[in-house]
Design a protein around this motif. Sequence first.
Motif, PDB file in Angstrom:
ATOM      1  N   SER A  46       0.838  -1.207   0.000  1.00  0.00           N
ATOM      2  CA  SER A  46       0.000   0.000   0.000  1.00  0.00           C
ATOM      3  C   SER A  46       0.864   1.245   0.000  1.00  0.00           C
ATOM      4  N   ALA A  47       2.093   1.109   0.486  1.00  0.00           N
ATOM      5  CA  ALA A  47       3.017   2.244   0.527  1.00  0.00           C
ATOM      6  C   ALA A  47       3.323   2.774  -0.864  1.00  0.00           C
ATOM      7  N   THR A  48       3.241   1.911  -1.898  1.00  0.00           N
ATOM      8  CA  THR A  48       3.503   2.391  -3.260  1.00  0.00           C
ATOM      9  C   THR A  48       2.432   3.373  -3.704  1.00  0.00           C
ATOM     10  N   GLY A  49       1.177   3.082  -3.377  1.00  0.00           N
ATOM     11  CA  GLY A  49       0.089   4.006  -3.726  1.00  0.00           C
ATOM     12  C   GLY A  49       0.143   5.270  -2.900  1.00  0.00           C
ATOM     13  N   ILE A  50       0.485   5.124  -1.617  1.00  0.00           N
ATOM     14  CA  ILE A  50       0.611   6.296  -0.756  1.00  0.00           C
ATOM     15  C   ILE A  50       1.727   7.200  -1.249  1.00  0.00           C
ATOM     16  N   SER A  51       2.789   6.594  -1.775  1.00  0.00           N
ATOM     17  CA  SER A  51       3.934   7.384  -2.236  1.00  0.00           C
ATOM     18  C   SER A  51       3.605   8.244  -3.458  1.00  0.00           C
ATOM     19  N   VAL A  52       2.585   7.855  -4.220  1.00  0.00           N
ATOM     20  CA  VAL A  52       2.208   8.667  -5.389  1.00  0.00           C
ATOM     21  C   VAL A  52       1.038   9.597  -5.075  1.00  0.00           C
ATOM     22  N   GLY A  53       0.673   9.704  -3.779  1.00  0.00           N
ATOM     23  CA  GLY A  53      -0.320  10.694  -3.380  1.00  0.00           C
ATOM     24  C   GLY A  53      -1.618  10.166  -2.831  1.00  0.00           C
ATOM     25  N   GLY A  54      -1.785   8.852  -2.739  1.00  0.00           N
ATOM     26  CA  GLY A  54      -3.012   8.299  -2.180  1.00  0.00           C
ATOM     27  C   GLY A  54      -3.165   8.666  -0.719  1.00  0.00           C
ATOM     28  N   ARG A  55      -4.280   9.264  -0.357  1.00  0.00           N
ATOM     29  CA  ARG A  55      -4.471   9.708   1.024  1.00  0.00           C
ATOM     30  C   ARG A  55      -5.845   9.362   1.590  1.00  0.00           C
ATOM     31  N   THR A  56      -6.773   8.892   0.771  1.00  0.00           N
ATOM     32  CA  THR A  56      -8.126   8.609   1.263  1.00  0.00           C
ATOM     33  C   THR A  56      -8.571   7.205   0.867  1.00  0.00           C
ATOM     34  N   GLY A  57      -9.770   6.862   1.311  1.00  0.00           N
ATOM     35  CA  GLY A  57     -10.327   5.555   1.012  1.00  0.00           C
ATOM     36  C   GLY A  57     -10.644   5.343  -0.454  1.00  0.00           C
ATOM     37  N   LEU A  58     -10.664   6.408  -1.251  1.00  0.00           N
ATOM     38  CA  LEU A  58     -10.929   6.242  -2.682  1.00  0.00           C
ATOM     39  C   LEU A  58      -9.837   5.372  -3.319  1.00  0.00           C
ATOM     40  N   THR A  59      -8.615   5.511  -2.834  1.00  0.00           N
ATOM     41  CA  THR A  59      -7.529   4.654  -3.319  1.00  0.00           C
ATOM     42  C   THR A  59      -7.869   3.188  -3.077  1.00  0.00           C
ATOM     43  N   SER A  60      -8.359   2.868  -1.880  1.00  0.00           N
ATOM     44  CA  SER A  60      -8.717   1.494  -1.536  1.00  0.00           C
ATOM     45  C   SER A  60      -9.887   0.995  -2.372  1.00  0.00           C
ATOM     46  N   VAL A  61     -10.858   1.866  -2.619  1.00  0.00           N
ATOM     47  CA  VAL A  61     -12.003   1.477  -3.438  1.00  0.00           C
ATOM     48  C   VAL A  61     -11.553   1.108  -4.847  1.00  0.00           C
ATOM     49  N   VAL A  62     -10.622   1.874  -5.401  1.00  0.00           N
ATOM     50  CA  VAL A  62     -10.083   1.565  -6.723  1.00  0.00           C
ATOM     51  C   VAL A  62      -9.401   0.192  -6.716  1.00  0.00           C
ATOM     52  N   VAL A  63      -8.621  -0.069  -5.671  1.00  0.00           N
ATOM     53  CA  VAL A  63      -7.952  -1.374  -5.556  1.00  0.00           C
ATOM     54  C   VAL A  63      -8.982  -2.495  -5.481  1.00  0.00           C
ATOM     55  N   ALA A  64     -10.046  -2.292  -4.681  1.00  0.00           N
ATOM     56  CA  ALA A  64     -11.087  -3.310  -4.528  1.00  0.00           C
ATOM     57  C   ALA A  64     -11.779  -3.591  -5.864  1.00  0.00           C
ATOM     58  N   ILE A  65     -12.055  -2.537  -6.620  1.00  0.00           N
ATOM     59  CA  ILE A  65     -12.689  -2.707  -7.938  1.00  0.00           C
ATOM     60  C   ILE A  65     -11.781  -3.497  -8.874  1.00  0.00           C
ATOM     61  N   LEU A  66     -10.491  -3.188  -8.844  1.00  0.00           N
ATOM     62  CA  LEU A  66      -9.536  -3.907  -9.693  1.00  0.00           C
ATOM     63  C   LEU A  66      -9.421  -5.373  -9.272  1.00  0.00           C
ATOM     64  N   PHE A  67      -9.528  -5.640  -7.978  1.00  0.00           N
ATOM     65  CA  PHE A  67      -9.540  -7.035  -7.527  1.00  0.00           C
ATOM     66  C   PHE A  67     -10.747  -7.773  -8.107  1.00  0.00           C
ATOM     67  N   MET A  68     -11.905  -7.124  -8.072  1.00  0.00           N
ATOM     68  CA  MET A  68     -13.117  -7.754  -8.605  1.00  0.00           C
ATOM     69  C   MET A  68     -13.002  -7.976 -10.112  1.00  0.00           C
ATOM     70  N   LEU A  69     -12.459  -6.991 -10.809  1.00  0.00           N
ATOM     71  CA  LEU A  69     -12.284  -7.132 -12.257  1.00  0.00           C
ATOM     72  C   LEU A  69     -11.267  -8.217 -12.603  1.00  0.00           C
ATOM     73  N   SER A  70     -10.338  -8.461 -11.692  1.00  0.00           N
ATOM     74  CA  SER A  70      -9.304  -9.453 -11.964  1.00  0.00           C
ATOM     75  C   SER A  70      -9.879 -10.856 -12.089  1.00  0.00           C
ATOM     76  N   ALA A  71     -11.089 -11.068 -11.552  1.00  0.00           N
ATOM     77  CA  ALA A  71     -11.734 -12.373 -11.709  1.00  0.00           C
ATOM     78  C   ALA A  71     -12.007 -12.664 -13.180  1.00  0.00           C
ATOM     79  N   PHE A  72     -12.189 -11.591 -13.959  1.00  0.00           N
ATOM     80  CA  PHE A  72     -12.434 -11.746 -15.394  1.00  0.00           C
ATOM     81  C   PHE A  72     -11.161 -11.563 -16.213  1.00  0.00           C
ATOM     82  N   ALA A  73     -10.183 -10.826 -15.651  1.00  0.00           N
ATOM     83  CA  ALA A  73      -9.002 -10.444 -16.441  1.00  0.00           C
ATOM     84  C   ALA A  73      -7.707 -11.021 -15.885  1.00  0.00           C
ATOM     85  N   ALA A  74      -7.785 -12.185 -15.236  1.00  0.00           N
ATOM     86  CA  ALA A  74      -6.580 -12.789 -14.662  1.00  0.00           C
ATOM     87  C   ALA A  74      -5.477 -13.018 -15.694  1.00  0.00           C
TER      88      ALA A  74
END
Length: 485
Positions: free
Chosen positions: A359-387
């Motif tokens: 998570s430190a990699t995202g924080i290092s580029v400016g991630g500061r709120t839960g929106l960063t986590s929501v984006v990660v969660a969405i990408l995890f869900m999409l990965s079920a189709f795009a593995a």
Amino acid sequence: MDSFFGLKKAGTTVGTEISAGVTTFFAMSYILFVNPEILGQTGMPTQAIFLATIIASATGTLVMGLFANVPYALAPGMGLNAFFTYTVVMGLGFRWQQALALVFFCGVINIIITVTKIRKMLITAIPELLQLAISGGIGAFVAYAGLKNANLLKFTMSPDNIMTINGKAYSAAQHLYHGAITSVVGGGGVTPALQNFDTASICLALIGLVITVILQVKHVPAGILIGIILTTIIGIPMGVTSLHFSSSYSLGASIHSLGTTFLAAFSQKGMGSLFTSPHRILLVCVTILSFSLSDIFDSLGTFIGTGRQTGIFAGEEEMRLEQEPGFKSKLDKALFADSIATGVGSLFGTSNITTYVESATGISVGGRTGLTSVVVAILFMLSAFAAPLLAVIPAVATAPALIIVGIMMMSSFNKIPWEKLEAAIPAFMTSLMMAFCYNITYGIAAGFIFYCIIQTVLGRAKEVHPLIWIVSALFVINFTVLALI
């Protein structure tokens, strides 16, 4: 969106948060393929583990983003999954269903100590010296992980230093192994060295590191994410980035296999048989303790290490944590989100879920709120189709990001009074043992224990918070029992 996540107050934008989320996901997406590979050695179906990993990671990360509003992502912990496979199942003889039940109990314990504020009390009990050491140690750990993923290091050992192969004692007389060699454990004779730059993957890692360094020192926005993408593209003509799309983890097959692991922890082969043998009850309790200590302190170390340095959990948040009851501070909510994720993971069929140091990699580029986590969660869900598409990104493309982020996090070492031996020893044990042992929890354990020893010798034992004494004792008991069983 701004009012919900407080983007302006946090000094960030939607674009920055999305970039941070994508960066974090790329840095940790390897877990989607590594976790099934490790846990699959227990006999669990890898397709089911793949989908369980996605469900648990997406759920925990989404709760982290929407409830706690902090930029952290969760997934099955590396080290914890190895402990699950090689120690609990292969070493101690538990069935994988029983191991999942043990993970579930660990999740329940985490929820209890979070709701009862024990976890919060522990954070406030850790002295500033050890907090600084944890922060810098997380940096050393992340940088070392990057060096390993980049294959820049090689390790050699003689047969005399081989301790176990596939979890069993090594014998020079044995030449054949059933199936394949899945793990080799060596003693202190293992010697690290720099790799020769004679393979395409190592050269690509070095190119990626140079690119990422240039982008970062020039303060290019989203430089780490750009570095990952450029390194992946450069790897195509070099033959490192494979454009062969494998269908190893298809969604249909994963859904079908999930029935095998879903709620297996509560089956007769799981929790139903866990306490039937009286002579193994102590072993069960110690194993749960081991799982819990690792899970608690892996996440705690990540929160302290990154949150303090970036200000996410500093200042006003620290005061709210100490003074306000309930789940008022971000850290309170983050601890709760982390605690429920392990329980969810055990229900679907994966080992302990923990807050990822990547998570430190995202924080290092400016991630500061839960929106960063929501984006990660969405990408995890999409990965079920795009593995298959995710598998295109080689590990050496994300390794430079880890190295650079680790270097940046080690700035906390500046505030440690290294000239004072009574401070330097616990700081060293905390920080560098994390990297050398490749385990955040072991570093914290070493730091706590030596801090207590030194304070006692100096006649300041009463100044050590009682919780530090209790946790140190639990660490000692844990290490002792595991050494004897």
